[in-house]
Design a protein around this motif. Structure first.
Motif, PDB file in Angstrom:
ATOM      1  N   UNK A 299     -10.277  16.921 -28.377  1.00 32.12           N
ATOM      2  CA  UNK A 299      -9.340  16.067 -29.115  1.00 32.12           C
ATOM      3  C   UNK A 299      -7.900  16.532 -28.908  1.00 32.12           C
ATOM      4  N   UNK A 300      -7.659  17.840 -29.081  1.00 35.18           N
ATOM      5  CA  UNK A 300      -6.281  18.328 -28.979  1.00 35.18           C
ATOM      6  C   UNK A 300      -5.780  18.315 -27.532  1.00 35.18           C
ATOM      7  N   UNK A 301      -6.705  18.355 -26.579  1.00 35.64           N
ATOM      8  CA  UNK A 301      -6.288  18.309 -25.174  1.00 35.64           C
ATOM      9  C   UNK A 301      -6.004  16.885 -24.707  1.00 35.64           C
ATOM     10  N   UNK A 302      -6.355  15.911 -25.554  1.00 39.97           N
ATOM     11  CA  UNK A 302      -6.128  14.520 -25.199  1.00 39.97           C
ATOM     12  C   UNK A 302      -7.258  13.883 -24.426  1.00 39.97           C
ATOM     13  N   UNK A 303      -8.314  14.655 -24.151  1.00 41.73           N
ATOM     14  CA  UNK A 303      -9.421  14.126 -23.355  1.00 41.73           C
ATOM     15  C   UNK A 303     -10.166  13.020 -24.091  1.00 41.73           C
ATOM     16  N   UNK A 304     -10.480  13.261 -25.374  1.00 42.21           N
ATOM     17  CA  UNK A 304     -11.209  12.251 -26.145  1.00 42.21           C
ATOM     18  C   UNK A 304     -10.422  10.953 -26.241  1.00 42.21           C
ATOM     19  N   UNK A 305      -9.135  11.075 -26.513  1.00 41.25           N
ATOM     20  CA  UNK A 305      -8.298   9.883 -26.613  1.00 41.25           C
ATOM     21  C   UNK A 305      -8.222   9.120 -25.307  1.00 41.25           C
ATOM     22  N   UNK A 306      -8.153   9.865 -24.199  1.00 44.61           N
ATOM     23  CA  UNK A 306      -8.077   9.211 -22.897  1.00 44.61           C
ATOM     24  C   UNK A 306      -9.372   8.472 -22.571  1.00 44.61           C
ATOM     25  N   UNK A 307     -10.509   9.104 -22.878  1.00 42.28           N
ATOM     26  CA  UNK A 307     -11.798   8.451 -22.638  1.00 42.28           C
ATOM     27  C   UNK A 307     -11.931   7.207 -23.502  1.00 42.28           C
ATOM     28  N   UNK A 308     -11.525   7.334 -24.779  1.00 39.55           N
ATOM     29  CA  UNK A 308     -11.598   6.199 -25.693  1.00 39.55           C
ATOM     30  C   UNK A 308     -10.729   5.043 -25.205  1.00 39.55           C
ATOM     31  N   UNK A 309      -9.504   5.342 -24.802  1.00 43.69           N
ATOM     32  CA  UNK A 309      -8.603   4.294 -24.312  1.00 43.69           C
ATOM     33  C   UNK A 309      -9.144   3.643 -23.043  1.00 43.69           C
ATOM     34  N   UNK A 310      -9.760   4.454 -22.186  1.00 44.04           N
ATOM     35  CA  UNK A 310     -10.333   3.920 -20.947  1.00 44.04           C
ATOM     36  C   UNK A 310     -11.484   2.966 -21.237  1.00 44.04           C
ATOM     37  N   UNK A 311     -12.366   3.355 -22.181  1.00 40.59           N
ATOM     38  CA  UNK A 311     -13.513   2.503 -22.521  1.00 40.59           C
ATOM     39  C   UNK A 311     -13.048   1.196 -23.150  1.00 40.59           C
ATOM     40  N   UNK A 312     -12.112   1.295 -24.099  1.00 42.68           N
ATOM     41  CA  UNK A 312     -11.606   0.092 -24.769  1.00 42.68           C
ATOM     42  C   UNK A 312     -10.910  -0.829 -23.765  1.00 42.68           C
ATOM     43  N   UNK A 313     -10.261  -0.235 -22.773  1.00 44.32           N
ATOM     44  CA  UNK A 313      -9.521  -1.033 -21.805  1.00 44.32           C
ATOM     45  C   UNK A 313     -10.365  -1.698 -20.743  1.00 44.32           C
ATOM     46  N   UNK A 314     -11.641  -1.338 -20.659  1.00 44.05           N
ATOM     47  CA  UNK A 314     -12.507  -1.958 -19.664  1.00 44.05           C
ATOM     48  C   UNK A 314     -12.760  -3.421 -20.014  1.00 44.05           C
ATOM     49  N   UNK A 315     -12.656  -4.271 -19.050  1.00 41.60           N
ATOM     50  CA  UNK A 315     -12.926  -5.691 -19.274  1.00 41.60           C
ATOM     51  C   UNK A 315     -14.415  -5.959 -19.054  1.00 41.60           C
ATOM     52  N   UNK A 316     -15.207  -5.375 -19.947  1.00 41.33           N
ATOM     53  CA  UNK A 316     -16.661  -5.458 -19.848  1.00 41.33           C
ATOM     54  C   UNK A 316     -17.203  -5.847 -21.213  1.00 41.33           C
ATOM     55  N   UNK A 317     -18.266  -6.623 -21.207  1.00 38.79           N
ATOM     56  CA  UNK A 317     -18.924  -6.985 -22.466  1.00 38.79           C
ATOM     57  C   UNK A 317     -19.341  -5.715 -23.209  1.00 38.79           C
ATOM     58  N   UNK A 318     -19.046  -5.605 -24.522  1.00 39.50           N
ATOM     59  CA  UNK A 318     -19.420  -4.389 -25.276  1.00 39.50           C
ATOM     60  C   UNK A 318     -20.907  -4.064 -25.182  1.00 39.50           C
ATOM     61  N   UNK A 319     -21.742  -5.101 -25.077  1.00 35.90           N
ATOM     62  CA  UNK A 319     -23.174  -4.854 -24.945  1.00 35.90           C
ATOM     63  C   UNK A 319     -23.510  -4.080 -23.688  1.00 35.90           C
ATOM     64  N   UNK A 320     -22.782  -4.352 -22.611  1.00 34.07           N
ATOM     65  CA  UNK A 320     -22.992  -3.619 -21.365  1.00 34.07           C
ATOM     66  C   UNK A 320     -22.618  -2.153 -21.544  1.00 34.07           C
ATOM     67  N   UNK A 321     -21.541  -1.901 -22.283  1.00 32.38           N
ATOM     68  CA  UNK A 321     -21.133  -0.518 -22.546  1.00 32.38           C
ATOM     69  C   UNK A 321     -22.193   0.221 -23.348  1.00 32.38           C
ATOM     70  N   UNK A 322     -22.796  -0.479 -24.302  1.00 32.01           N
ATOM     71  CA  UNK A 322     -23.860   0.141 -25.099  1.00 32.01           C
ATOM     72  C   UNK A 322     -25.048   0.479 -24.202  1.00 32.01           C
ATOM     73  N   UNK A 323     -25.410  -0.427 -23.312  1.00 31.04           N
ATOM     74  CA  UNK A 323     -26.526  -0.171 -22.395  1.00 31.04           C
ATOM     75  C   UNK A 323     -26.243   1.056 -21.527  1.00 31.04           C
ATOM     76  N   UNK A 324     -25.028   1.152 -20.997  1.00 33.73           N
ATOM     77  CA  UNK A 324     -24.668   2.306 -20.173  1.00 33.73           C
ATOM     78  C   UNK A 324     -24.732   3.599 -20.986  1.00 33.73           C
ATOM     79  N   UNK A 325     -24.268   3.531 -22.234  1.00 36.11           N
ATOM     80  CA  UNK A 325     -24.324   4.704 -23.111  1.00 36.11           C
ATOM     81  C   UNK A 325     -25.778   5.112 -23.360  1.00 36.11           C
ATOM     82  N   UNK A 326     -26.654   4.128 -23.601  1.00 31.69           N
ATOM     83  CA  UNK A 326     -28.057   4.439 -23.864  1.00 31.69           C
ATOM     84  C   UNK A 326     -28.737   5.028 -22.632  1.00 31.69           C
TER      85      UNK A 326
END
Length: 434
Positions: A299-326
């Motif tokens: 968190x303090x290194x900015x890694x978590x925020x960068x990953x979060x911003x990258x995921x939110x910025x993807x133009x992909x259906x949220x369901x697809x992101x959930x499938x990839x996470x699973x």
């Protein structure tokens, strides 16, 4: 922003895990090193102290050892044997006989335990010899034992769901109640698969003679206290009468009373109960401390925020992101226990998914189910190793051969839970206080 240090620290985590360093110490060492490199020694020591204090003083965390104590006390009281005998009495004459009995007994014990590996180990000792005695197919028997333990990861009071709630800062009562329908759906799907397979090949699990009415009454008498205890704990959480911590205390006390009235309370038995509870609690808390340090560094290194911003910025259906996470969870679950995987991934991947409008309770159930599937998936499947340790006469070929049928059912249930979120969310929405 320079991410060279975080990448190096994440690489260190991968190397240490590959070298089989315990997950808790891996995260603690890596997170501490990362902090020291980026913030200096003084800040690192202050963070370490704060995190150790958070773990030691957190009220919600006290539910972890209490539910573990409840499970170990239930084992000491002998309820596992009685639940298996009761299930055998009522369904032993049906096609599938003792395999069905083991599945249904595991549901009852899961409501008193919450530990996947404990459920697998205890049924490996109780049910497997009986199945072999009546001629159940070795692969079917081994696959059943290795798999039904995963029901404890979903049915409350699940320690995995409890930990997810702590990490995600979500309502633990809602998570517990959300796990009921998926857990029962999984058990029902197992039962249907077993029945159909045995109907096509009766020699897989010979039916037993029907039990008499007197035997059924005796079976009910032997398990009514444990079933009542599970209903009180789960019902108390559902109605808002107990907090999870209070429910854990009630469950542990109730399990002790059952053991006391059955004459199972001896010095050796209680010593073993508290030692096993302490060992498991220590492992979980070490993982918690290490994970808090590691995720705080990210968190303090900015890694978590960068990953979060990258995921939110993807133009992909949220369901697809959930499938990839699973899928990612399924892979990690092959090698690492569910609690460790949750601490590694949930703080990073859950926030962006929630920002995209997904229900964190639903995600928690899906993640838990995926990790429990990982516990039985070849070529690793930690539950297979647990079963092998208590039943050395079985080969891994037999265990994995039996698991394959149950694994297909688990994947189908996961797909159903993904496709119909209402199966997870409708019961928590009816709870007292919403």
């Amino acid at each position: 922003m320079d991410f060279s240090t975080p990448i190096m620290i994440i690489g260190l985590v991968a190397v240490m895990l590959a070298l089989r360093v315990p997950v808790g110490f891996t995260l603690l060492i890596s997170g501490t090193l990362g902090f020291a490199m980026s913030r200096g020694l003084d800040s690192t020591l202050q963070t370490l102290g704060a995190r150790f204090y958070d773990i030691g003083s957190g009220y919600s965390l006290s539910a972890v050892p209490l539910f573990l104590l409840m499970g170990h006390m239930a084992i000491a009281s002998g309820v596992t044997d009685d639940m298996f005998k009761a299930a055998r009495t009522f369904v032993g004459h049906i096609k599938g006989s003792l395999v069905l009995a083991t599945t249904f007994a595991a549901v009852g014990f899961a409501a008193c335990s919450g530990s996947t590996t404990s459920t697998t180990a205890i049924f490996g000792k109780v049910a497997l010899p009986e199945m072999m005695r009546v001629g159940v197919d070795r692969r079917l028997a081994a696959g059943c034992i290795a798999t039904v333990g995963t029901l404890a990861g979903m049915i409350p009071p699940s320690v995995v769901l409890l930990v997810y709630g702590i990490i995600a800062q979500e309502s633990i009562p809602r998570l517990f109640i959300a796990g009921i329908v998926p857990g029962l759906l999984t058990a029902l799907a197992f039962g249907i698969m077993i029945y159909v397979r045995v109907m096509r090949k009766p020699e897989l699990a010979p039916a037993l003679p029907p039990s008499t009415r007197a035997e059924k009454i005796d079976a009910v008498k032997s398990v009514w206290a444990a079933i009542l205890l599970a209903f009180i704990v789960i019902g108390g959480i559902y109605l808002g009468v107990f907090t999870p911590t209070e429910a854990g205390a009630m469950g542990a006390a109730g399990a002790f009373l059952i053991a006391l009235f059955r004459g199972r309370v001896t010095i050796d038995a209680m010593k073993n109960v508290f030692i096993e509870t302490s060992k498991t609690t220590s492992v979980i808390f070490i993982i918690m401390v290490g994970a808090l340090i590691f995720t705080s560094y990210l968190a303090v290194s900015g890694t978590s925020g960068a990953v979060s911003a990258w995921i939110v910025g993807l133009e992909v259906n949220p369901g697809v992101l959930v499938i990839l996470y699973l899928v990612f969870m399924l892979i990690l679950g092959l090698f690492i226990d569910p609690i460790s995987v949750m601490f590694l991934t949930v703080p990073i991947f859950l926030p962006p998914l929630v920002r995209l409008g997904l229900d964190p309770i639903w995600i928690g159930i899906l993640v838990t189910k995926s990790l429990e599937i990982g516990l039985i998936t070849p070529p690793i499947g930690l539950n297979a190793f647990v079963l092998k340790s208590v039943s050395p006469g079985f080969s891994f070929k037999e265990i994995y051969g039996g698991i394959w049928w149950f694994l297909q059912v688990e994947l189908i249930v996961l797909a159903i839970l993904f496709s119909f979120p209402e199966l997870t969310t409708w019961l928590p929405d009816l709870m007292y206080g919403g």
